[in-house]
Design a protein around this motif. Structure first.
Motif, mmCIF file in Angstrom:
data_model
loop_
_atom_site.group_PDB
_atom_site.id
_atom_site.type_symbol
_atom_site.label_atom_id
_atom_site.label_comp_id
_atom_site.label_asym_id
_atom_site.label_seq_id
_atom_site.Cartn_x
_atom_site.Cartn_y
_atom_site.Cartn_z
ATOM 1 N N LEU A 1 0.882 -1.049 -0.053
ATOM 2 C CA LEU A 1 -0.119 -0.183 0.093
ATOM 3 C C LEU A 1 0.816 1.393 0.124
ATOM 4 N N TYR A 2 1.856 1.243 0.780
ATOM 5 C CA TYR A 2 2.588 2.472 0.739
ATOM 6 C C TYR A 2 3.472 2.464 -0.843
ATOM 7 N N SER A 3 4.155 1.238 -1.227
ATOM 8 C CA SER A 3 4.790 1.699 -2.555
ATOM 9 C C SER A 3 3.725 1.849 -3.652
ATOM 10 N N TRP A 4 2.573 1.441 -3.357
ATOM 11 C CA TRP A 4 1.339 1.880 -4.608
ATOM 12 C C TRP A 4 1.051 3.273 -4.498
ATOM 13 N N THR A 5 0.864 3.892 -3.222
ATOM 14 C CA THR A 5 0.744 5.293 -3.054
ATOM 15 C C THR A 5 1.736 6.123 -3.351
ATOM 16 N N THR A 6 2.794 5.646 -2.827
ATOM 17 C CA THR A 6 4.114 6.647 -3.127
ATOM 18 C C THR A 6 4.532 6.642 -4.501
ATOM 19 N N ILE A 7 4.765 5.693 -5.305
ATOM 20 C CA ILE A 7 5.136 5.462 -6.681
ATOM 21 C C ILE A 7 4.197 6.274 -7.558
ATOM 22 N N VAL A 8 2.798 5.770 -7.370
ATOM 23 C CA VAL A 8 1.908 6.354 -8.303
ATOM 24 C C VAL A 8 1.402 7.797 -7.930
ATOM 25 N N VAL A 9 1.608 8.350 -6.784
ATOM 26 C CA VAL A 9 1.057 9.398 -6.351
ATOM 27 C C VAL A 9 2.283 10.283 -5.837
ATOM 28 N N LEU A 10 2.719 10.028 -4.629
ATOM 29 C CA LEU A 10 3.413 10.912 -3.794
ATOM 30 C C LEU A 10 4.729 11.297 -4.482
ATOM 31 N N LYS A 11 5.607 10.450 -4.924
ATOM 32 C CA LYS A 11 6.868 10.706 -5.627
ATOM 33 C C LYS A 11 6.717 11.520 -6.890
ATOM 34 N N PRO A 12 6.088 10.959 -7.841
ATOM 35 C CA PRO A 12 5.850 11.970 -9.023
ATOM 36 C C PRO A 12 5.222 13.112 -8.877
ATOM 37 N N SER A 13 4.274 13.350 -7.826
ATOM 38 C CA SER A 13 3.542 14.794 -7.546
ATOM 39 C C SER A 13 4.577 15.497 -6.802
ATOM 40 N N SER A 14 5.530 15.000 -6.288
ATOM 41 C CA SER A 14 6.583 15.942 -5.583
ATOM 42 C C SER A 14 7.597 16.586 -6.543
ATOM 43 N N PHE A 15 7.864 15.265 -7.450
ATOM 44 C CA PHE A 15 8.754 15.744 -8.607
ATOM 45 C C PHE A 15 8.205 17.071 -9.524
ATOM 46 N N ALA A 16 6.836 16.777 -9.669
ATOM 47 C CA ALA A 16 5.923 17.832 -10.509
ATOM 48 C C ALA A 16 5.948 19.380 -9.671
ATOM 49 N N ILE A 17 5.760 19.023 -8.494
ATOM 50 C CA ILE A 17 5.515 20.393 -7.817
ATOM 51 C C ILE A 17 7.079 21.224 -7.869
ATOM 52 N N ILE A 18 7.989 20.450 -7.406
ATOM 53 C CA ILE A 18 9.345 21.116 -7.840
ATOM 54 C C ILE A 18 9.562 21.650 -9.030
ATOM 55 N N SER A 19 9.315 20.862 -10.002
ATOM 56 C CA SER A 19 9.633 21.397 -11.217
ATOM 57 C C SER A 19 8.814 22.592 -11.781
ATOM 58 N N LEU A 20 7.471 22.525 -11.311
ATOM 59 C CA LEU A 20 6.617 23.665 -11.554
ATOM 60 C C LEU A 20 7.326 24.994 -10.853
ATOM 61 N N SER A 21 7.596 24.817 -9.602
ATOM 62 C CA SER A 21 8.503 25.788 -8.853
ATOM 63 C C SER A 21 9.569 26.228 -9.818
ATOM 64 N N PHE A 22 10.514 25.484 -10.261
ATOM 65 C CA PHE A 22 11.470 25.566 -11.231
ATOM 66 C C PHE A 22 11.186 26.669 -12.194
ATOM 67 N N ALA A 23 10.334 26.133 -12.996
ATOM 68 C CA ALA A 23 9.554 26.926 -14.182
ATOM 69 C C ALA A 23 9.087 28.327 -13.720
ATOM 70 N N GLU A 24 8.407 28.485 -12.580
ATOM 71 C CA GLU A 24 7.866 29.735 -12.443
ATOM 72 C C GLU A 24 8.944 30.778 -12.245
ATOM 73 N N TYR A 25 10.104 30.415 -11.263
ATOM 74 C CA TYR A 25 11.008 31.404 -11.069
ATOM 75 C C TYR A 25 11.840 31.384 -12.529
ATOM 76 N N ALA A 26 12.053 30.502 -13.190
ATOM 77 C CA ALA A 26 12.971 30.423 -14.406
ATOM 78 C C ALA A 26 12.089 31.568 -15.383
ATOM 79 N N ALA A 27 10.825 31.550 -15.493
ATOM 80 C CA ALA A 27 10.086 32.389 -16.285
ATOM 81 C C ALA A 27 9.952 33.874 -15.956
#
Length: 496
Positions: free
Chosen positions: A121-147
């Protein structure tokens, strides 16, 4: 084709046909085993912790923490308390990581203490939602400051931000697939860059304090408006900035001398980040009133415009470096969780395969990057942070509780690091408070969605893991074979 190339081609063909790999022959002992290598030293370990923790959070979360606390005094107290809590959690993880020297962090510990279902249940939640959403949040922050510098006086278009975030995600995944050492080098360089801008902001704040800019610190508790739930939400956003304190546990198998370097990196890294965060927040309040800080579209950039002009451009530049480095660290560790989960049979086997030439978990890294791109498209940063924190702190608390359980059920395990049990108890209680407080104070449907999603993984577990239905494995076999040949990956070797 030379002898080494012949051997590698044989491995690839053998893996594609049988999904198994033979041990090296005695004549080829000098060749590296096809598995993840121990390439991460103490400096890289500290850089991974510091570099992942100091990302977008300190440049985004100050507004949210202030919003939920209502005043400067409680805001600074929350930032300090978040650092203390992160340190307590990391100390618990130091015992777990030196007791169970497997990569995967919470996944490995939950598997050892509570068994297959909870770990799944941990791996299912983390691999499918938590880790990629965290990656997405940070990438969006990068893009916001870069632009932002290219759109003075207005916010960058959403399409531009999402395109930049997607490009950053693609580059980071490629770097991590190419080489562990290259990814570690990138992490070290960008960690140095982000520490430099943290030092610049902190020193500027200290100078302004010495010059008498202290009006925002007088009566700093007077306008505080806190409640049971608002404190929880303030901690959510503060702890989002601290998230990453457990990242080194995801790569324990690649860490040189983990019994020494894991606890040492934690002891050095997390207090360093705590001091940096408190000093940066103090610096913000030397030039901005609480109202001005809440209205600022980019707090660090506003600070730079007021204090560092005409060199204010260095702030957004180094924030871009900071968020890029944090995204790199997030991708690095997320791939290891998918790799370990696939190795245990809780995810498709292809995720546990290793690049034959690069010795990286390329399929797991690519899978995490693909999911992150999906989260970038509709993303709203604040909603993702709340969604991330609710589920993540549930598993943090469960992992701390696992440490308590194994003190009684696994007494025979060697514990090079042993923390007072009261730390694990405190971590468990605080974690579950952070899960329950916002739900009790202000129930929202997103918490129900999150809970339903977590337990919906039981359906897949029953079909694919527990029952292991034949048609599913027959369907995956040709897909796995073609992906294996395309990516040139093989199952990891087991060293006896």
């Amino acid at each position: 084709m030379d002898k080494d190339s012949d051997l590698k081609q044989h491995k690839l063909q053998n893996g594609a046909n049988t999904f198994n790999i033979a041990s090296e022959t005695k004549d080829n002992k000098s060749e590296k085993a096809t598995m993840l290598q121990k390439d991460v030293g103490l400096l890289s370990g500290i850089s991974l912790i510091v570099g992942t923790m100091i990302g977008s959070g300190i440049f985004i979360s100050p507004k949210s923490v202030l919003l939920y606390t209502g005043a400067v005094g409680p805001c600074l107290l929350v930032w300090t308390a978040c650092g203390v809590l992160s340190t307590l959690g990391a100390l618990c993880y130091a015992e777990l990581g030196t007791m169970i020297t497997k990569s995967g962090a919470e996944y490995a510990y939950l598997l050892e203490s509570f068994g297959s279902i909870v770990a799944y249940l941990y791996s299912w939640t983390t691999i499918v939602v938590l880790k990629p959403s965290s990656f997405a949040i940070i990438s969006l922050s990068f893009a916001e400051y870069a632009a932002t510098p290219f759109y003075p006086g207005c916010s960058p278009p959403a399409l531009v931000i999402k395109c930049l975030a997607s490009a950053a995600t693609f580059i980071i995944v490629i770097v991590n697939c190419l080489s562990v050492k290259l990814a570690s080098y990138v992490q070290n360089v960008f960690t140095a860059a982000k520490l430099l801008i943290i030092i610049v902001i902190s020193v500027a704040g200290m100078v302004l304090l010495a010059q008498g800019n202290t009006e925002n610190f007088s009566n700093s508790f007077q306008t505080a408006s806190v409640s049971f739930g608002s404190i929880g939400l303030a901690f959510y956003n503060g702890l989002w900035a601290y998230d990453g304190w457990n990242q080194l546990n995801f790569i324990t198998e690649e860490l040189k001398n983990p019994y020494r370097n894991l606890p040492l990196a934690i002891i050095i890294g997390i207090p360093l980040v705590t001091v940096c965060y408190v000093l940066v927040n103090v610096a913000y309040f030397t030039v901005m009133t609480p109202s001005e800080l809440l209205l600022s579209p980019a707090v660090a950039v506003t600070f730079g415009d007021r204090v560092l002009y005409p060199m204010s451009w260095i702030v957004p530049l180094f924030v871009v470096f900071s968020t890029f480095g944090s995204a790199n660290g997030s991708c690095f560790t997320a791939g290891r969780l998918a790799y370990v989960s696939g190795r245990e049979g809780h995810m498709v086997k292809i995720l546990s395969y290793v690049s034959l030439r690069r010795f990286t978990p390329a399929p797991a890294l690519i899978f995490n990057g693909f999911l992150s791109l999906l989260y970038i498209l509709p993303a709203d940063i604040n909603t993702l942070i709340n969604y991330f924190s609710f589920a993540q702190w549930f598993f943090y608390g469960l992992t701390a509780f696992a440490l308590i359980v194994m003190r009684f059920t696994r007494k025979e395990l060697h514990r090079p690091v042993k923390v007072p049990i009261v730390l694990a108890v405190l971590m468990t209680l605080v974690s579950f408070y952070l899960v329950l407080a916002p739900i009790i104070d202000k129930p929202e449907i997103e918490y129900l969605y999150c809970t339903v999603f977590i337990f919906s993984g039981l359906i897949l577990y029953y079909v694919f893991v527990y029952k292991r239905v034949k048609w599913a494995h027959k369907m995956m076999r040709p897909i796995t074979m073609h992906l294996q040949l395309l990516l040139e990956v093989v199952p990891p070797e087991k060293i006896e």
